[in-house]
Scaffold this motif. Structure first.
Motif, mmCIF file in Angstrom:
data_model
loop_
_atom_site.group_PDB
_atom_site.id
_atom_site.type_symbol
_atom_site.label_atom_id
_atom_site.label_comp_id
_atom_site.label_asym_id
_atom_site.label_seq_id
_atom_site.Cartn_x
_atom_site.Cartn_y
_atom_site.Cartn_z
ATOM 1 N N ARG A 205 9.250 22.812 -1.231
ATOM 2 C CA ARG A 205 9.253 23.050 0.216
ATOM 3 C C ARG A 205 9.147 21.743 1.013
ATOM 4 O O ARG A 205 8.285 21.570 1.858
ATOM 5 C CB ARG A 205 8.124 24.008 0.612
ATOM 6 N N GLU A 206 10.053 20.844 0.714
ATOM 7 C CA GLU A 206 10.042 19.549 1.372
ATOM 8 C C GLU A 206 11.427 18.912 1.306
ATOM 9 O O GLU A 206 12.270 19.311 0.507
ATOM 10 C CB GLU A 206 9.029 18.620 0.701
ATOM 11 N N LEU A 207 11.626 17.960 2.173
ATOM 12 C CA LEU A 207 12.853 17.177 2.181
ATOM 13 C C LEU A 207 12.507 15.717 1.982
ATOM 14 O O LEU A 207 11.566 15.204 2.607
ATOM 15 C CB LEU A 207 13.616 17.360 3.499
ATOM 16 N N VAL A 208 13.259 15.040 1.137
ATOM 17 C CA VAL A 208 13.118 13.603 0.931
ATOM 18 C C VAL A 208 14.470 12.971 1.257
ATOM 19 O O VAL A 208 15.489 13.348 0.675
ATOM 20 C CB VAL A 208 12.688 13.254 -0.505
ATOM 21 N N MET A 209 14.466 12.024 2.191
ATOM 22 C CA MET A 209 15.718 11.399 2.624
ATOM 23 C C MET A 209 15.664 9.891 2.437
ATOM 24 O O MET A 209 14.738 9.226 2.893
ATOM 25 C CB MET A 209 16.015 11.717 4.092
ATOM 26 N N TRP A 210 16.679 9.389 1.773
ATOM 27 C CA TRP A 210 16.874 7.951 1.569
ATOM 28 C C TRP A 210 17.924 7.467 2.559
ATOM 29 O O TRP A 210 18.922 8.156 2.809
ATOM 30 C CB TRP A 210 17.332 7.723 0.136
ATOM 31 N N ASN A 211 17.695 6.280 3.133
ATOM 32 C CA ASN A 211 18.671 5.726 4.074
ATOM 33 C C ASN A 211 18.936 4.258 3.794
ATOM 34 O O ASN A 211 18.012 3.486 3.504
ATOM 35 C CB ASN A 211 18.177 5.828 5.515
ATOM 36 N N ALA A 212 20.184 3.894 3.897
ATOM 37 C CA ALA A 212 20.633 2.514 4.021
ATOM 38 C C ALA A 212 21.612 2.517 5.191
ATOM 39 O O ALA A 212 22.074 3.582 5.615
ATOM 40 C CB ALA A 212 21.310 2.040 2.735
ATOM 41 N N PRO A 213 21.938 1.376 5.771
ATOM 42 C CA PRO A 213 22.860 1.386 6.912
ATOM 43 C C PRO A 213 24.167 2.101 6.578
ATOM 44 O O PRO A 213 24.866 1.762 5.627
ATOM 45 C CB PRO A 213 23.087 -0.106 7.183
ATOM 46 N N GLY A 214 24.457 3.147 7.353
ATOM 47 C CA GLY A 214 25.695 3.886 7.183
ATOM 48 C C GLY A 214 25.708 4.876 6.045
ATOM 49 O O GLY A 214 26.725 5.545 5.811
ATOM 50 N N ARG A 215 24.601 5.022 5.309
ATOM 51 C CA ARG A 215 24.539 5.936 4.179
ATOM 52 C C ARG A 215 23.198 6.656 4.167
ATOM 53 O O ARG A 215 22.158 6.045 4.433
ATOM 54 C CB ARG A 215 24.725 5.209 2.854
ATOM 55 N N HIS A 230 18.907 21.475 -2.704
ATOM 56 C CA HIS A 230 20.120 21.217 -1.940
ATOM 57 C C HIS A 230 20.246 19.705 -1.793
ATOM 58 O O HIS A 230 19.345 19.043 -1.269
ATOM 59 C CB HIS A 230 20.034 21.857 -0.555
ATOM 60 N N ALA A 231 21.349 19.169 -2.271
ATOM 61 C CA ALA A 231 21.616 17.740 -2.118
ATOM 62 C C ALA A 231 22.550 17.532 -0.942
ATOM 63 O O ALA A 231 23.471 18.322 -0.704
ATOM 64 C CB ALA A 231 22.247 17.178 -3.390
ATOM 65 N N PHE A 232 22.300 16.465 -0.202
ATOM 66 C CA PHE A 232 23.066 16.184 1.014
ATOM 67 C C PHE A 232 23.384 14.696 1.046
ATOM 68 O O PHE A 232 22.471 13.861 1.000
ATOM 69 C CB PHE A 232 22.237 16.586 2.234
ATOM 70 N N LEU A 233 24.661 14.367 1.098
ATOM 71 C CA LEU A 233 25.113 12.986 1.209
ATOM 72 C C LEU A 233 25.909 12.852 2.502
ATOM 73 O O LEU A 233 26.884 13.584 2.712
ATOM 74 C CB LEU A 233 25.979 12.601 0.010
ATOM 75 N N ASN A 234 25.488 11.954 3.366
ATOM 76 C CA ASN A 234 26.133 11.789 4.660
ATOM 77 C C ASN A 234 26.388 10.303 4.880
ATOM 78 O O ASN A 234 25.469 9.479 4.755
ATOM 79 C CB ASN A 234 25.228 12.334 5.773
ATOM 80 N N PHE A 235 27.632 9.944 5.188
ATOM 81 C CA PHE A 235 27.940 8.520 5.335
ATOM 82 C C PHE A 235 28.918 8.284 6.483
ATOM 83 O O PHE A 235 29.716 9.149 6.850
ATOM 84 C CB PHE A 235 28.498 7.946 4.024
ATOM 85 N N HIS A 236 28.800 7.116 7.046
ATOM 86 C CA HIS A 236 29.615 6.727 8.194
ATOM 87 C C HIS A 236 31.002 6.303 7.745
ATOM 88 O O HIS A 236 31.155 5.570 6.761
ATOM 89 C CB HIS A 236 28.924 5.571 8.929
ATOM 90 N N GLN A 237 32.004 6.795 8.475
ATOM 91 C CA GLN A 237 33.379 6.339 8.282
ATOM 92 C C GLN A 237 33.940 5.949 9.640
ATOM 93 O O GLN A 237 33.736 6.671 10.625
ATOM 94 C CB GLN A 237 34.248 7.440 7.674
ATOM 95 N N TYR A 263 28.702 5.240 -2.469
ATOM 96 C CA TYR A 263 27.297 5.113 -2.865
ATOM 97 C C TYR A 263 27.103 4.208 -4.079
ATOM 98 O O TYR A 263 25.993 4.155 -4.637
ATOM 99 C CB TYR A 263 26.712 6.503 -3.125
ATOM 100 N N ALA A 264 28.111 3.491 -4.473
ATOM 101 C CA ALA A 264 27.959 2.552 -5.587
ATOM 102 C C ALA A 264 26.887 1.522 -5.252
ATOM 103 O O ALA A 264 26.858 0.949 -4.167
ATOM 104 C CB ALA A 264 29.287 1.850 -5.857
ATOM 105 N N GLY A 265 25.966 1.301 -6.194
ATOM 106 C CA GLY A 265 24.908 0.323 -5.996
ATOM 107 C C GLY A 265 23.718 0.819 -5.205
ATOM 108 O O GLY A 265 22.771 0.055 -4.960
ATOM 109 N N ALA A 266 23.717 2.080 -4.766
ATOM 110 C CA ALA A 266 22.605 2.619 -3.988
ATOM 111 C C ALA A 266 21.365 2.769 -4.870
ATOM 112 O O ALA A 266 21.463 2.961 -6.087
ATOM 113 C CB ALA A 266 22.985 3.965 -3.384
#
Length: 418
Positions: A205-215, A230-237, A263-266
Motif C-alpha cells: 500500500r505504497e508508491l516508490v518513485m525514482w526520478n532523474a531529469p526527464g525520466r 503496478h510499474a510506471f515508466l514516464n519519460f520526456h520526449q 532507461y539504459a544506465g538508470a
C-alpha cells in the motif's frame, strides 16, 4: 394533419447510442435511463474491462457516485495508500509523504480505486436496464433531420435520435464525425508505459518513485506484500507531430526498445523494471496529452469524458471529469427537449470546470516529472517542504463545480415528460 407515425415519433422515448463502456459511458447510460431515454451502449472490447492502474475520484465526482448509489462499494474498494516515497537518481530517499499532500486530495473523502473496481460498479448500475453490445463499434454514421443512421463494424444498421462518443481520448466516434485526432490533441511532452510486475521488494500500500531529469520510474503497491505491483515508466520526449509519434510507436517491440534505450544506465531498481516490462503481457503504452475541442458536439452527436476533454494523467482528474461530464450531459438532455439546446447547456455549464482541471498541468501538474536537473532540485525542495508542513489545502479545481440536483423528470421528444 398529424400522421399516426409523426405522433408516435413525438411521444416515444428518445433513443441514444453511447459508444464506450468504460467510465463516462455507463454513467451517462445510468442517468439517461433514469430520465426515461432508451439507451444502447456499444463497446469494442469483448467484456467490461477489469484491472488497470489505480485511479482517483475526487471533489465533485464523489457526489456523482453517491447519487448513483455506488459510493459505499467504492469506499470498500478504496486503496488507502499509506505513503509516497521519492528517490533521487542515485536511489537515495528524498522525501516520504502522505498521498493527500502530493495530490491535493481530501483524506477520508476522496477515493482511489482500481480502474476495474470502478468500471464494474458502474456497469452493474446499468446492465439490466440498457442494451449493452460488446465486441462492436461505430463504423459510419449519417445525420439527418430525424436522427442518425449508424452502421456498426459488425455490419448491423440502426437509427438513433442521438449519438454520444464516450470512447476515450483516441475516440473512434470523434474520428468518424470530425476527422483526425491531431486537430484536437495537445501533446504534453511525455511518453509512458504501465504494466504489472512481481512484488520482489515486499511493498505494501505504497508508491516508490525514482526520478532523474526527464525520466521517472515508479512501483505502486495497491495491495499487500504478496500482490503484484503496478510499474510506471514516464519519460520526456521532445515535442513533435503526433502522427510521427504514433507511427513510430505502434509496434509493441518498438515500444519496448524505446523504453530500454531511454532507461539504459538508470539506477535503483529500474533495470529490473525494464526487464520485467519485456515479459509483461499487459503493457499499456501511450503519449501524455489533452483533448481540447472548440465544441463538444456536432449536430446530433456529442462527446463526453476523455473523448471530449481528456485532461491527461498528469492532472489525476480524468476519471472525475468523465463522471461529472456524463452527469451534466444527461441532465441537460433531460431538461431540454431540443438536442441543440441540451448540448449547448451541457457545454455552458461544464466547460469552465473542465478548463480549470486541464489547466492543472500548466499550474504544476507535471512537477513530479522534471525534465532538467534544476527543475528536479526545485521539485525535491518542494517535497521536503511538504514533509515539514504536512497540512495541505485541497485543490480548488477538484470541487469547482457544484453539482446541480438531478432533472425533475425524464423527457422524451419536444420537451414532453416521459
Amino acid at each position: 394533419m398529424t400522421s399516426r407515425s409523426d405522433a408516435a415519433r413525438r411521444t416515444a422515448p428518445r433513443t441514444v447510442l453511447i459508444a464506450g463502456a468504460s467510465l463516462a459511458g455507463p454513467t451517462l447510460a445510468y442517468w439517461l435511463h433514469r430520465y426515461g431515454f432508451a439507451v444502447t451502449v456499444v463497446e469494442k472490447a469483448h467484456a467490461p474491462r477489469g484491472g488497470g492502474y489505480p485511479i482517483d475520484v475526487r471533489g465533485t465526482a464523489i457526489e456523482v457516485v453517491r447519487r448513483m448509489g455506488v459510493l459505499p462499494r467504492l469506499r470498500a474498494a478504496h486503496v488507502d495508500t499509506r505513503r509516497f516515497t521519492f528517490l533521487g537518481a542515485d536511489g537515495a530517499e528524498v522525501a516520504t509523504l502522505h498521498p493527500s499532500a502530493v495530490a491535493g486530495s481530501v483524506e477520508g473523502q476522496d477515493l482511489e480505486v482500481g480502474r476495474g473496481d470502478l468500471t464494474a460498479a458502474l456497469y452493474e448500475t446499468v446492465r439490466d436496464d440498457v442494451d449493452l453490445v460488446f465486441d462492436d463499434s461505430i463504423d459510419h454514421l449519417d445525420q439527418h433531420e430525424h436522427g442518425v443512421d449508424v452502421t456498426f463494424r459488425g455490419g448491423r444498421q440502426r437509427t438513433f435520435d442521438l449519438v454520444v462518443g464516450a470512447d476515450g481520448m483516441h475516440s473512434g466516434t470523434r474520428k468518424v464525425v470530425l476527422g483526425p485526432e491531431e486537430q484536437f490533441h495537445r501533446y504534453l511532452g511525455y511518453t509512458f508505459a504501465v504494466f504489472t510486475v512481481p512484488n520482489t521488494l515486499g511493498l505494501s500500500r505504497e508508491l516508490v518513485m525514482w526520478n532523474a531529469p526527464g525520466r521517472a520510474a515508479a512501483l505502486y503497491a495497491t495491495g499487500g506484500a504478496d500482490d503484484d505491483l503496478h510499474a510506471f515508466l514516464n519519460f520526456h520526449q521532445p515535442d513533435q507531430p503526433l502522427h510521427l509519434l504514433r507511427e513510430g510507436l505502434r509496434d509493441p517491440d518498438a515500444q519496448r526498445d524505446l523504453v530500454a534505450r531511454t532507461y539504459a544506465g538508470a539506477g535503483w531498481e529500474v533495470p529490473g523494471i525494464v526487464e520485467a516490462m519485456h515479459q509483461a503481457d499487459d503493457l499499456f503504452f501511450d503519449t501524455a496529452g489533452q483533448i481540447r475541442m472548440p465544441s463538444w458536439s456536432s449536430g446530433r452527436v456529442a462527446f463526453v469524458g476523455d473523448a471530449a476533454h481528456a485532461p491527461s494523467f498528469l492532472t489525476g482528474q480524468g476519471s472525475s471529469l468523465a463522471l461529472v461530464g456524463a452527469y451534466m450531459l444527461a441532465r441537460s438532455l433531460a431538461t431540454y427537449g431540443d438536442h441543440a439546446q441540451a448540448f449547448a447547456a451541457y457545454e455552458r455549464d461544464t466547460r469552465e470546470f473542465v478548463t480549470m482541471n486541464q489547466a492543472l498541468v500548466d499550474k504544476g501538474g507535471a512537477r513530479l516529472f522534471p525534465t532538467t536537473a534544476e527543475a528536479l532540485e526545485r521539485r525535491n525542495a518542494m517535497l521536503r517542504e511538504l514533509v515539514a508542513m504536512p497540512a495541505t489545502t485541497p485543490q480548488p479545481a477538484h470541487s469547482a463545480l457544484v453539482l446541480p440536483e438531478p432533472a425533475a423528470a425524464g423527457r422524451t421528444r419536444d420537451g414532453l415528460a416521459g
